[in-house]
Design a protein around this motif. Structure first.
Motif, short mmCIF file in Angstrom:
data_model
loop_
_atom_site.label_atom_id
_atom_site.label_comp_id
_atom_site.label_asym_id
_atom_site.label_seq_id
_atom_site.Cartn_x
_atom_site.Cartn_y
_atom_site.Cartn_z
N TYR A 1 -5.55 -9.65 -13.60
CA TYR A 1 -4.71 -8.54 -12.93
C TYR A 1 -4.69 -7.31 -13.99
N GLN A 2 -4.56 -6.13 -13.51
CA GLN A 2 -4.68 -5.17 -14.19
C GLN A 2 -3.31 -4.12 -13.83
N PHE B 1 0.04 -4.76 -10.01
CA PHE B 1 -1.03 -5.01 -10.39
C PHE B 1 -2.31 -4.55 -9.41
N VAL B 2 -3.71 -4.32 -9.79
CA VAL B 2 -4.73 -4.78 -8.82
C VAL B 2 -5.70 -5.56 -9.54
N THR B 3 -6.73 -5.64 -8.61
CA THR B 3 -7.75 -6.64 -9.29
C THR B 3 -9.16 -5.96 -8.99
N ALA B 4 -10.26 -6.41 -9.69
CA ALA B 4 -11.33 -5.30 -9.42
C ALA B 4 -11.93 -5.83 -7.86
N TYR C 1 -3.89 0.13 -2.54
CA TYR C 1 -3.43 -1.10 -2.47
C TYR C 1 -2.84 -1.64 -3.81
N TYR C 2 -1.86 -2.65 -3.82
CA TYR C 2 -1.35 -3.21 -5.28
C TYR C 2 -0.87 -4.56 -4.73
N TYR D 1 0.87 -1.18 -0.11
CA TYR D 1 -0.07 -0.15 0.13
C TYR D 1 0.80 1.04 0.03
N ASN D 2 0.72 2.16 -0.92
CA ASN D 2 1.01 3.47 -0.69
C ASN D 2 0.02 4.67 -0.75
#
Length: 810
Positions: free
Chosen positions: A411-412, A423-426, A395-396, A389-390
């Motif tokens: 993954y996006q 990456f992030v997810t929905a 969150y990532y 997290y930053n």
């Protein structure tokens, strides 16, 4: 979004010296006052206002009071009260700031002045403003309905606080009108000379309080007790009944060591509950302060129990005022979270169901995010995968470069970094939004509930003030008792007559600095001046002679300080003391100037002496040290004699007069109310040994050369001075055998000539007066010859013969 667009800005408060309430900016042991001065119309005859009003507030505790004086008391009463208060800031009208309303206002420059609009001091507007603030139709209940200028000053304070820091107005729940005539008058000169609360010569930057009466008596355990001690010293009482009640309380604490120890343990570390309660009232208290207040209130029941069997009425009244405020304490303990738990919230779990639900939801979300890393490692087979997290991206999921081929399709990509990708997810974004929203709602609701808690606690402010006031008084009396036991003080006997009898008196401050060494005690006896007194002529004044360093000033100050201590309800440093209550205490001790006002040392001495002579009464105590020192010996001696005669023959004040003019001791033979005393000195091998004892009689020597030698002057200088002293004839005696016959009428007194000659007259009458003033019994042949020669020369000048004689000699 934060950081973009227009930001609304406003001045939330103004910081001024008199409205500071932050604990870190306040001195714990002294009050911080904001004062206001309102002047009435000027009297054309005197140039002074017909009346002046004063109001003051201590915004850190909510104390609010006002007073008013008529022209007869001005400007000295106002000066004296401001000297006692020593306000951090004084509100004045623009006219007063310029000096238009109060002539001779140079003394105001020592205070931080804030000029306010003229209409702020308009009495009727101020009355309406105060009535609106207190929610009343009249100010009669506050004692200032018929004090228009006191009302004007109080109204100006309310208007000023409303402008600079409106939340502080919640503290001003009461206003007290008072009369300074109920206190012993102590002007700034007496406070400075006696070093009551401030040392006369403080070291620059010194952190220690210095050798003062306040420091000597300050055995208090709480900041509020220390402030009360300071206020008590600055406002000694003239009410004997109130003083006896205080002395009863101190006496019982002195007699009961077990009670002292128990109360001392309960008061130790109690904290500044007075200012904590005030911070609650204006909504500034933090959780740590609330818990400190609750902890302090938790000791109140034990204090009440400890005072249960006390006989002193004052202790019983204090016990009755000690409301433990159990409901307030319970509310704090139930609502406020412990700051050491570092939850980020101010309120405890269980206080609000809505808040608890939000916290639980946020906790579940954080738990899901915390478990995400393990779940994704297992799903993807990437053992180095991390969830972070930053503040910028939230969150990532971070994947290193060698494992990018194994990244799932859902993954996006969010960010590229040197070691891989983030990456992030929905699903992660959904939980992140839920967590952030929950935290925002938690913070907002926590703030709302905490503000409501402070508002609810503020309703108990009046009860809290009574309780902390009772604890402060108890702390003060306990401190006075502890000091009395440790330093062997005794209870003074207070009387309504004007006698003053001290047996074995000691200077409290000097004695405290001796580190166990013996202080030489001395007696003082000044008789009552009344029809019921003895048929013998009473002694009202002591004339004290002796050299420098012999202890004259110490003796004078100790008598004044013992009297002052008795009139605050303290035990005193003496074997026995009988104190006839004084109405005013005057002290003219020490040499200083006021060059900012254009006053030299001698001029300032004369100004202060003039004030004493015009305002002292038969119930006053006057101490004067070396009056007349700043001019020629003849002038100084003449002034000193006239002052003594005035105090003995007209005023009748109890007086201690120290002087180097040994000739004045002869006045004791002609002034029936005057007695001569001296500081005893022994000589050994040409050295003066100061015995510090006050004995009857007059000194014959000043021992100035010996004192100069003790001070470290070069030996050749002191030897030369001693030689010159032996060669120089003694000065002629200038004190008249017949003292001035003062009339009782003040105008006649001021018009009465001084019956003192100086041998330097310029007309026949003054020459005859100078000749008549010589004491032929005491003068030596050489002195008589010198005086005759001087008179002859002046007579020649008066008759115009001097030039002719000079021509004949030429």
């Amino acid at each position: 979004p934060p950081g973009r667009g227009l930001v609304q800005r406003a001045v939330s408060r103004m910081l001024t010296p008199g409205t500071v309430v932050e604990p870190g900016m306040l001195a714990p042991a002294r009050d911080t006052y904001l004062a206001a001065v309102a002047c009435g119309r000027r009297d054309p005859a005197t140039g002074l206002p017909r009346a002046v009003g004063l109001a003051w507030v201590d915004a850190s505790v909510g104390a609010f009071a006002c007073a008013q004086w008529s022209a007869d008391d001005l400007p000295h009463a106002l000066q004296a009260e401001l000297a006692r208060l020593s306000p951090a800031e004084v509100l004045v009208s623009a006219a007063l700031a310029r000096g238009d309303d109060l002539p001779e206002r140079g003394w105001l420059r020592s205070y931080a002045l804030s000029a306010c609009p003229e209409d702020a001091f308009e009495p009727e507007s101020a009355r309406i403003r105060l009535c609106r603030h207190f929610g009343v139709a009249t100010l009669a209940a506050y004692g200032c309905e018929r004090l228009p200028l006191a009302t004007a000053a109080a109204g100006a304070i309310v208007q000023y606080i409303e402008r600079v820091n409106a939340p502080l107005l919640a503290l001003l729940s009461d206003l007290r009108a008072y009369d300074t005539h109920g206190f012993v008058e102590l002007d700034s000169h007496a406070l400075r000379a006696l070093e009551v609360v401030e040392p006369a010569h403080a070291e620059p930057g010194a952190s220690q309080p210095g050798a003062t009466l306040l420091a000597t008596l300050d055995a208090t355990r709480t900041p509020m007790g220390a402030r009360l001690l300071r206020r008590t010293l600055l406002h000694p009482l003239r009410d004997r009944a109130a003083l006896e009640a205080r002395l009863d309380a101190v006496a019982e604490l002195v007699a009961r060591i077990g009670l002292r120890q128990r109360l001392g343990a309960l008061l130790d570390g109690l904290g500044d509950l007075e200012r904590l309660a005030a911070r609650i009232a204006h909504g500034a208290a933090v959780p740590r302060e609330l818990l400190a207040l609750a902890s302090g209130l938790g000791r109140a029941p034990a204090v009440v129990e400890a005072l249960a069997d006390c006989a002193a009425a004052a202790l019983g009244e204090t016990r009755a005022e000690l409301d433990p405020c159990a409901d307030t304490r319970d509310l704090i303990l139930r609502a406020v979270a412990d700051p050491s738990e570092a939850t980020g919230r101010r309120l405890r779990a269980g206080y609000s169901a809505e808040l608890d639900a939000l916290v639980e939801a946020a906790s579940e979300t954080r738990q899901w995010i915390a478990a995400l890393e393990g779940a994704e490692r297992e799903r993807t087979g990437i053992r180095s995968l991390k969830v972070g997290y930053n503040k910028v991206f939230g969150y990532y999921i971070e994947v290193t470069r060698p494992n990018l081929a194994r990244v799932p399709d859902d993954y996006q990509r969010r960010q590229t970094i040197a070691t891989g990708e983030r990456f992030v997810t929905a699903e992660l974004k959904e939980h992140e939004a839920r967590a952030l929203h929950a935290e925002e709602r938690i913070a907002a609701l926590d703030g709302e509930l905490y503000a409501a808690l402070l508002a609810e606690l503020a309703h108990a402010h009046a009860r809290l003030r009574r309780t902390v006031g009772a604890l402060a008084r108890l702390d003060l009396w306990l401190a006075l008792a502890e000091v009395a036991v440790a330093r062997r003080y005794t209870r003074p006997e207070l009387t309504d007559d004007s006698a003053l009898e001290i047996v074995g008196g000691r200077h409290p401050v000097v004695e405290a600095t001796l580190d166990g060494a013996e202080f030489i005690a001395n007696d003082t006896t000044l008789d009552d001046l009344s029809e019921s007194a003895s048929a013998d002529e009473p002694t009202r004044a002591m004339l004290l002679t002796g050299p420098n360093m012999a202890g004259k000033s110490t003796y004078l100050r100790q008598v004044a300080l013992i009297t002052l201590m008795a009139q605050i309800g303290s035990f005193v440093p003496a074997q026995r003391a009988r104190i006839g209550l004084v109405d005013r205490l005057f002290a003219r001790v020490g040499a200083e100037d006021d060059l900012a006002r254009g006053l030299s040392t001698f001029m300032l001495e004369m100004v202060e002496t003039a004030y004493i002579l015009r305002h002292a009464t038969a119930r006053s105590l006057v101490i004067l040290d070396e009056v007349g020192r700043g001019t020629s010996s003849a002038d100084g001696l003449a002034i000193a004699q006239a002052v003594i005669e005035r105090l003995c023959s007209v005023t009748g004040a109890r007086t201690l007069f120290a002087t180097h003019y040994h000739e004045l001791a002869r006045l004791a033979e002609t002034l029936p109310r005057l007695s001569a005393w001296r500081m005893e000195v022994a000589e050994r091998d040409g050295q003066a040994i100061f015995l510090r004892r006050v004995v009857p009689g007059a000194s014959e020597h000043s021992y100035g050369v010996q004192v100069a030698r003790m001070a470290g002057l070069p030996s050749d200088v002191t030897a030369r001075a001693a030689e010159l002293l032996r060669q120089r004839p003694a000065a002629p005696a200038l004190v008249a055998e017949q003292t001035a016959d003062y009339a009782s009428d003040e105008d006649a007194v001021e018009a009465a000539p001084l019956r003192i000659g100086d041998g330097l007259a310029s007309d026949e009458r003054e020459l005859a007066l100078a000749l008549a003033s010589v004491n032929l019994v005491a003068v030596t042949p050489l002195e008589a010859l010198n005086l005759l020669f001087s008179l002859q020369q002046r007579a020649r000048v008066s008759l115009g013969l001097a030039d002719r004689a000079d021509r004949e000699r030429g």
